[in-house]
Design an enzyme around this catalytic site. Structure first.
Site, PDB file in Angstrom:
ATOM      1  N   CYS A   1       0.989  -1.248  -0.118  1.00 55.82           N
ATOM      2  CA  CYS A   1      -0.040   0.041   0.062  1.00 55.82           C
ATOM      3  C   CYS A   1       0.985   1.287   0.093  1.00 55.82           C
ATOM      4  CB  CYS A   1      -1.011   0.095   1.363  1.00 55.82           C
ATOM      5  SG  CYS A   1      -1.783   1.512   1.283  1.00 55.82           S
TER       6      CYS A   1
ATOM      7  N   TYR B   1      -1.240  -4.692  11.938  1.00 54.64           N
ATOM      8  CA  TYR B   1      -2.664  -4.884  11.683  1.00 54.64           C
ATOM      9  C   TYR B   1      -3.410  -4.774  13.131  1.00 54.64           C
ATOM     10  CZ  TYR B   1      -1.251  -6.633   7.042  1.00 54.64           C
ATOM     11  OH  TYR B   1      -1.027  -6.691   5.665  1.00 54.64           O
TER      12      TYR B   1
HETATM   13  C1  LIG Z   1      -4.674   0.212   3.099  1.00 49.16           C
HETATM   14  C2  LIG Z   1      -3.377  -0.342   3.912  1.00 49.16           C
HETATM   15  C3  LIG Z   1      -2.581  -1.238   3.250  1.00 49.16           C
HETATM   16  C4  LIG Z   1      -1.546  -1.723   4.161  1.00 49.16           C
HETATM   17  N1  LIG Z   1      -0.474  -2.516   3.515  1.00 49.16           N
HETATM   18  C5  LIG Z   1       0.274  -2.940   4.392  1.00 49.16           C
HETATM   19  C6  LIG Z   1       1.146  -3.577   3.637  1.00 49.16           C
HETATM   20  O1  LIG Z   1       1.372  -4.019   2.703  1.00 49.16           O
HETATM   21  N2  LIG Z   1       2.597  -4.460   4.366  1.00 49.16           N
HETATM   22  C7  LIG Z   1       2.591  -3.775   5.854  1.00 49.16           C
HETATM   23  O2  LIG Z   1       3.484  -4.292   6.561  1.00 49.16           O
HETATM   24  N3  LIG Z   1       1.480  -3.107   6.455  1.00 49.16           N
HETATM   25  C8  LIG Z   1       0.530  -2.757   5.751  1.00 49.16           C
HETATM   26  N4  LIG Z   1      -0.334  -1.830   6.269  1.00 49.16           N
HETATM   27  C9  LIG Z   1      -0.172  -1.747   7.845  1.00 49.16           C
HETATM   28  C10 LIG Z   1       0.510  -0.708   7.901  1.00 49.16           C
HETATM   29  O3  LIG Z   1       1.870  -0.997   7.778  1.00 49.16           O
HETATM   30  C11 LIG Z   1       0.491  -0.031   9.415  1.00 49.16           C
HETATM   31  O4  LIG Z   1      -0.784   0.291   9.562  1.00 49.16           O
HETATM   32  C12 LIG Z   1       1.483   0.921   9.785  1.00 49.16           C
HETATM   33  O5  LIG Z   1       1.659   1.050  11.305  1.00 49.16           O
HETATM   34  C13 LIG Z   1       0.981   2.315   9.296  1.00 49.16           C
HETATM   35  O6  LIG Z   1       2.008   3.207   9.614  1.00 49.16           O
HETATM   36  P1  LIG Z   1       1.522   4.953   9.273  1.00 49.16           P
HETATM   37  O7  LIG Z   1       2.639   5.668   9.462  1.00 49.16           O
HETATM   38  O8  LIG Z   1       0.810   5.159   8.134  1.00 49.16           O
HETATM   39  O9  LIG Z   1       0.423   5.059  10.372  1.00 49.16           O
HETATM   40  P2  LIG Z   1       0.360   5.998  11.742  1.00 49.16           P
HETATM   41  O10 LIG Z   1      -1.174   5.920  11.892  1.00 49.16           O
HETATM   42  O11 LIG Z   1       0.651   7.469  11.043  1.00 49.16           O
HETATM   43  O12 LIG Z   1       1.115   5.288  12.734  1.00 49.16           O
HETATM   44  C14 LIG Z   1       0.789   3.773  13.318  1.00 49.16           C
HETATM   45  C15 LIG Z   1       1.365   3.713  14.674  1.00 49.16           C
HETATM   46  O13 LIG Z   1       2.744   4.025  14.706  1.00 49.16           O
HETATM   47  C16 LIG Z   1       3.103   5.000  15.511  1.00 49.16           C
HETATM   48  N5  LIG Z   1       4.095   6.200  14.844  1.00 49.16           N
HETATM   49  C17 LIG Z   1       3.667   6.557  13.607  1.00 49.16           C
HETATM   50  N6  LIG Z   1       4.757   7.436  13.342  1.00 49.16           N
HETATM   51  C18 LIG Z   1       5.732   7.497  14.365  1.00 49.16           C
HETATM   52  C19 LIG Z   1       6.689   8.005  14.622  1.00 49.16           C
HETATM   53  N7  LIG Z   1       7.200   8.775  13.617  1.00 49.16           N
HETATM   54  N8  LIG Z   1       7.516   7.876  15.800  1.00 49.16           N
HETATM   55  C20 LIG Z   1       7.026   6.710  16.644  1.00 49.16           C
HETATM   56  N9  LIG Z   1       5.869   6.166  16.378  1.00 49.16           N
HETATM   57  C21 LIG Z   1       5.184   6.358  15.482  1.00 49.16           C
HETATM   58  C22 LIG Z   1       1.889   5.840  15.741  1.00 49.16           C
HETATM   59  O14 LIG Z   1       1.583   6.610  16.894  1.00 49.16           O
HETATM   60  C23 LIG Z   1       0.859   4.470  15.758  1.00 49.16           C
HETATM   61  O15 LIG Z   1       0.767   3.949  17.004  1.00 49.16           O
HETATM   62  C24 LIG Z   1      -1.516  -1.616   5.616  1.00 49.16           C
HETATM   63  C25 LIG Z   1      -2.490  -0.802   6.282  1.00 49.16           C
HETATM   64  C26 LIG Z   1      -3.541   0.137   5.423  1.00 49.16           C
HETATM   65  C27 LIG Z   1      -4.602   0.935   5.829  1.00 49.16           C
END
Ligand SMILES: Cc1cc2nc3c(=O)[nH]c(=O)nc-3n(C[C@H](O)[C@H](O)[C@H](O)COP(=O)(O)OP(=O)(O)OC[C@H]3O[C@@H](n4cnc5c(N)ncnc54)[C@H](O)[C@@H]3O)c2cc1C
Ligand SMILES: *[C@@H]1O[C@H](CO)[C@@H](O)[C@H](O)[C@H]1NC(C)=O
Ligand SMILES: *[C@@H]1O[C@H](CO)[C@@H](O)[C@H](O)[C@H]1NC(C)=O
Ligand SMILES: *[C@@H]1O[C@H](CO)[C@@H](O)[C@H](O)[C@H]1NC(C)=O
Ligand SMILES: *[C@@H]1O[C@H](CO)[C@@H](O)[C@H](O)[C@H]1NC(C)=O
Ligand SMILES: CC(=O)N[C@H]1CO[C@H](CO)[C@@H](O)[C@@H]1O
Length: 541
Positions: free
Chosen positions: A173, A475
């Site tokens: 994603c 997840y």
């Molecule tokens: C549509 C979709 C597809 C996905 N596909 C995949 C995939 O192919 N492979 C896979 O492995 N995962 C996948 N995911 C899961 C994704 O990796 C996790 O949801 C990930 O935690 C999202 O990271 P984010 O920074 O976008 O989210 P956020 O919501 O910004 O962060 C997620 C968590 O990490 C913490 N965090 C974020 N940034 C920091 C930082 N800078 N320092 C400390 N903590 C932080 C947040 O507080 C929260 O607890 C997918 C998710 C979605 C919704």
């Protein structure tokens, strides 16, 4: 990238402040918080702060809410959003929120499945990395620095526009943030060859609870171990990752083979389970399951098993390999397309054939509400078990259900379980992601659909990993257990969910937490607990 050094003067001011105030002593907490931000090393910070009275507050908050069930009017909203441009902005936010008793949520890409990066039940502040996303690719040394607000798509773009034969083993994603994803593991089609994103991190920048800016050397190996798969937000605020790039051939092959129940999907899925984790490391053969209208009886639903694969090489090598390992699938040459790795990343996200610039789109094409769960399968599910699963998929409430079976094996079986906190390695045949999507708004619908997901999860119990029933941190699923929202949570209580995400690594994570954040400032529904007893300061383990 040059290391940013932090003024010791700043730290000194802050430490003086910490001891001259008692947190929570004010009614107008958030006014005081703002004063603290503006007056203590404010270099430009006032232009990066959004409160509820600011006309851009809502659009900034909404900008990366990826799950619409956390965007209702009655969803708790932050008092303040800070969008840092430099480490000192993060340092000030950490210090001032401690000083005034506000909880901190950290958001990179906003994809957290339970909305934990932007929703809290207590008064809170968000650090949103929306504008903190520089990427520097060093082709010669096969390394890159990537700031946490960058998306996986932006990272792929930065690498792919420089060189077609280097890649990074992160997710499929493209809109996911590297801040959240890499701190929770991160996997995609290169998993079997190169492991997780977190397996390929070689340095990091973090700001800790005392406001100190630390790189790998300064944070030490324990903390550096913890943030590569053990969650970032339990330990501090991560600013950037240094990653090792991996080689890919100039030609890879993508194939996509749909098979319905009428085309023997049950037998194929059954066989796939014992084949996919043992294939050549250069081959990732994934499986997506959903219901579709039957082509034979238009009134009826059938299950479609979509076999989607990536082979790191040309089609002429792939076909004989598939003939040998999985002849039942009958993969035809017409189902295969040769392309570059970077083109593959577009195809696997539904952008096939479009210009590389679509990798830079930060918002998802169609946002909806969803609930997801995960499992790891260590023994093949018998055909009868699969048939029971199909029956559930045919239920009305299953509309919008997608299952992804992702094969493990390859290098995943060779990396020790304690190398980094992500423990689901040797013996895992594949990982399952269940996700149920709906468009309708409202809590009632959400509750009903989530209830149905619990029923599905409970059906699967007999067929998946046990003691613990493993789950993937990225997840995130609050059904498996939560910390107390207010007050103390014991290590034992947290182990209920912690053992599932981390197995035997959970204890070490708690040790690291105890060392770097003993007062548990960085906390949320599933943050790593300390090993301190309720009477603070008494170490119990
Ligand atoms: C549509 C979709 C597809 C996905 N596909 C995949 C995939 O192919 N492979 C896979 O492995 N995962 C996948 N995911 C899961 C994704 O990796 C996790 O949801 C990930 O935690 C999202 O990271 P984010 O920074 O976008 O989210 P956020 O919501 O910004 O962060 C997620 C968590 O990490 C913490 N965090 C974020 N940034 C920091 C930082 N800078 N320092 C400390 N903590 C932080 C947040 O507080 C929260 O607890 C997918 C998710 C979605 C919704
Ligand atoms: C504030 O931060 C800036 C940028 O990091 C730094 O140059 C400056 O010295 C800091 N000022 C104080 C008073 O700490
Ligand atoms: C909103 O906040 C931004 C950033 O802090 C600021 O530049 C802008 O002037 C504010 N607008 C209003 C209407 O308060
Ligand atoms: C399904 O399997 C049977 C034997 O198990 C075989 O005869 C038949 O041709 C297969 N159907 C398809 C569409 O592959
Ligand atoms: C399946 O058929 C129903 C009506 O029989 C129709 O409304 C629906 O759009 C069809 N779904 C797909 C994916 O074609
Ligand atoms: C040095 C400095 O500007 N200190 C200020 C930090 O913020 C508090 C308010 O929260 C002020 O009282 C200090 O003067």
């Amino acid at each position: 990238m040059k290391l940013v050094t932090v003024s010791s003067q700043f730290i000194a001011i802050i430490i003086v402040l910490l001891f001259s105030f008692t947190a929570c002593a004010f009614d107008d907490t958030h006014e005081n918080f703002l004063q603290c931000l503006y007056h203590n090393n404010s270099t430009g910070i006032s232009k990066l702060v959004y409160t509820k009275t600011n006309s851009s507050y809502s659009s900034i908050l909404q900008s990366s809410i990826q799950n619409l069930r956390f965007s209702y009017n009655n969803t708790p909203k932050p008092l303040v959003i800070v969008t840092p441009l430099q480490p000192s902005h993060v340092q000030a936010t950490i210090i001032c929120s401690q000083l005034y008793g506000l909880q901190l949520r950290i958001r990179s890409g906003g994809h957290d499945y339970e909305g934990l990066s932007y929703v809290s039940q207590v008064p809170f502040v968000i650090i949103d990395f929306i504008n903190y996303r520089k990427i520097q690719v060093d082709v010669e040394n096969r390394e890159a620095w990537v700031q946490v607000g960058a998306t996986v798509g932006e990272l792929y773009y930065s690498i792919g526009t420089k060189i077609k034969t280097l890649a990074f083993p992160a997710g499929v994603c493209l809109t996911v943030g590297v801040g959240g994803q890499f701190s929770g593991g991160g996997y995609g089609y290169l998993l079997r060859k190169y492991g997780l994103a977190a397996d390929n991190i070689i340095d990091a920048h973090i700001v800790d609870v005392k406001g100190r800016f630390l790189d790998r050397e300064a944070m030490g190996e324990d903390l550096f171990w913890a943030i590569r798969g053990g969650s970032g937000a339990s330990f501090g605020v991560i600013l950037a990752w240094k990653i090792r790039l991996v080689p890919v051939p100039s030609t890879v092959t993508r194939f996509i083979a749909p098979r319905t129940l009428e085309q023997n999907a049950t037998k194929l899925v059954h066989k796939w389970q014992s084949v996919a984790s043992k294939l050549d490391k250069n081959l990732a053969l994934t499986l997506t399951l959903k219901t579709v209208n039957s082509s034979i009886n238009k009134e009826e639903l059938t299950v479609q098993a979509l076999f989607v694969g990536l082979f790191l090489g040309g089609v002429d090598k792939l076909i004989p390999l598939m003939q040998k390992s999985f002849p039942e699938l009958g993969l035809a040459k017409e189902e295969c397309t040769e392309m570059s790795w970077i083109e593959f990343t577009l195809y696997s996200y539904g952008y096939g054939g479009q210009p590389l610039e679509v990798l830079l789109i930060r918002t998802q094409a169609n946002s909806d509400s969803f609930k997801a769960k995960s499992d790891y399968v260590r023994d093949p599910i018998p055909e009868s078990g699969l048939e029971g699963l199909w029956r559930l998929m045919f239920e009305d409430e299953a509309k919008g259900l997608f299952l992804v079976f992702f094969p493990f094996g390859g290098i995943m079986s060779e990396i020790p379980e304690s190398k980094i906190p992500f423990p689901h390695r040797s013996g895992v045949l594949y990982q399952i992601q269940y996700s149920l999507h709906w468009q309708e708004k409202g809590e009632e619908i959400a509750e009903r659909r989530i209830e149905w997901m619990r029923k599905l999860y409970s059906y699967m119990e007999g067929y998946v990993s046990k003691s613990p029933r493993e789950a993937y941190l990225n997840y995130r699923d609050l059904d498996i257990g939560v910390n107390n929202i207010n007050g103390y949570t014991s290590y034992e209580q947290a182990s209920i969910w912690g053992d599932r995400y981390f197995k035997n690594n959970f204890k070490r994570l708690a040790h690291v937490k105890t060392k770097v954040d003993p007062l548990n400032f960085f906390r949320y529904e599933q943050s790593i607990p300390t090993l301190l007893s309720k009477v603070q300061g008494t170490q119990i383990v």
